[in-house]
Design a protein around this motif. Structure first.
Motif, PDB file in Angstrom:
ATOM      1  N   GLY A  85     -20.954  -0.475 118.323  1.00  0.00           N
ATOM      2  CA  GLY A  85     -20.095  -1.541 117.821  1.00  0.00           C
ATOM      3  C   GLY A  85     -20.044  -1.644 116.307  1.00  0.00           C
ATOM      4  N   GLU A  86     -20.790  -0.798 115.599  1.00  0.00           N
ATOM      5  CA  GLU A  86     -20.791  -0.827 114.134  1.00  0.00           C
ATOM      6  C   GLU A  86     -19.487  -0.231 113.614  1.00  0.00           C
ATOM      7  OE1 GLU A  86     -23.708   0.429 110.404  1.00  0.00           O
ATOM      8  OE2 GLU A  86     -23.998   1.384 112.346  1.00  0.00           O
ATOM      9  N   VAL A  87     -19.033  -0.707 112.466  1.00  0.00           N
ATOM     10  CA  VAL A  87     -17.821  -0.159 111.855  1.00  0.00           C
ATOM     11  C   VAL A  87     -18.058   1.295 111.461  1.00  0.00           C
ATOM     12  CG1 VAL A  87     -17.107  -2.407 110.931  1.00  0.00           C
ATOM     13  CG2 VAL A  87     -18.365  -0.844 109.475  1.00  0.00           C
ATOM     14  N   SER A  88     -16.975   2.015 111.268  1.00  0.00           N
ATOM     15  CA  SER A  88     -17.060   3.364 110.699  1.00  0.00           C
ATOM     16  C   SER A  88     -15.803   3.565 109.882  1.00  0.00           C
ATOM     17  CB  SER A  88     -17.186   4.425 111.791  1.00  0.00           C
ATOM     18  OG  SER A  88     -16.032   4.433 112.610  1.00  0.00           O
ATOM     19  N   GLY A  89     -15.941   4.367 108.868  1.00  0.00           N
ATOM     20  CA  GLY A  89     -14.796   4.648 108.019  1.00  0.00           C
ATOM     21  C   GLY A  89     -15.244   5.281 106.723  1.00  0.00           C
ATOM     22  N   ALA A  90     -14.285   5.687 105.930  1.00  0.00           N
ATOM     23  CA  ALA A  90     -14.566   6.355 104.657  1.00  0.00           C
ATOM     24  C   ALA A  90     -15.385   5.440 103.755  1.00  0.00           C
ATOM     25  CB  ALA A  90     -13.258   6.726 103.969  1.00  0.00           C
ATOM     26  N   GLY A  91     -16.467   5.973 103.207  1.00  0.00           N
ATOM     27  CA  GLY A  91     -17.303   5.247 102.259  1.00  0.00           C
ATOM     28  C   GLY A  91     -18.364   4.367 102.891  1.00  0.00           C
ATOM     29  N   TYR A  92     -18.331   4.222 104.217  1.00  0.00           N
ATOM     30  CA  TYR A  92     -19.331   3.391 104.905  1.00  0.00           C
ATOM     31  C   TYR A  92     -20.329   4.299 105.596  1.00  0.00           C
ATOM     32  CZ  TYR A  92     -21.503  -0.124 107.892  1.00  0.00           C
ATOM     33  OH  TYR A  92     -22.409  -0.943 108.494  1.00  0.00           O
ATOM     34  N   SER A  93     -21.613   4.046 105.366  1.00  0.00           N
ATOM     35  CA  SER A  93     -22.674   4.816 106.017  1.00  0.00           C
ATOM     36  C   SER A  93     -23.255   4.032 107.172  1.00  0.00           C
ATOM     37  CB  SER A  93     -23.801   5.124 105.017  1.00  0.00           C
ATOM     38  OG  SER A  93     -23.312   5.913 103.953  1.00  0.00           O
ATOM     39  N   ALA A  94     -23.480   4.710 108.297  1.00  0.00           N
ATOM     40  CA  ALA A  94     -24.097   4.056 109.452  1.00  0.00           C
ATOM     41  C   ALA A  94     -25.398   3.401 109.013  1.00  0.00           C
ATOM     42  CB  ALA A  94     -24.355   5.070 110.562  1.00  0.00           C
ATOM     43  N   GLY A  95     -25.631   2.200 109.476  1.00  0.00           N
ATOM     44  CA  GLY A  95     -26.818   1.447 109.082  1.00  0.00           C
ATOM     45  C   GLY A  95     -26.534   0.451 107.975  1.00  0.00           C
TER      46      GLY A  95
END
Length: 151
Positions: free
Chosen positions: A58-68
């Motif tokens: 359910g975490e966001v994902s996208g350019a510039g965002y790192s998991a965690g």
């Protein structure tokens, strides 16, 4: 069930057991502060008081965002006033140069030093960001507005 804002019940129990060190711990075997992180969650996710640990589900994902997510600036020691103990991160949570096109509406603060244990979930209006900064401005660190308050 939609996301809902709450201090995680597991965190309440864990602070009583001395698991989390938001400030310099007086009695644990180390004087180092724990590292806290802030992960963003989709509006379709389910993070709430029952959340016990960080999960990529359910975490966001996208350019510039790192998991965690990002590291929370933790230069402010917990304090108290009257019967309320409180703490607020010492800087706003800033996700820089991100593109997050799927709606998100929650942030999970968690303790990455202590096996990614959940601290609290905070909700806000549904957001998307295209090639920009997303900033969560922290409240004043006092007994009535601090991010974490235990009365």
């Amino acid at each position: 069930m939609p996301n809902s804002q709450a201090m995680c019940t597991s965190f309440k129990v864990e602070i009583l057991g001395g698991v989390h060190a938001i400030g310099t711990p007086p009695t644990r075997g180390t004087t180092a502060k724990d590292t806290f992180k802030a992960a963003l969650y989709l509006a379709s996710a389910t993070v709430n008081a029952a959340t016990t640990a960080y999960s990529a589900t359910g975490e966001v994902s996208g350019a510039g965002y790192s998991a965690g997510g990002i590291t929370v600036t933790n230069a402010t020691a917990p304090t108290s006033s009257g019967t309320t103990a409180y703490w607020t991160p010492s800087a706003s949570l800033t996700y820089s140069a991100v593109t997050l096109t799927t709606a998100f509406d929650a942030v999970l603060i968690y303790n990455s030093t202590q096996s990614d244990k959940a601290v609290a979930v905070y909700t806000f209006g549904s957001q998307t960001v295209t090639a920009g900064n997303f900033i969560l401005t922290m409240p004043t660190n006092d007994s009535s507005t601090a991010l974490l308050r235990i009365a």
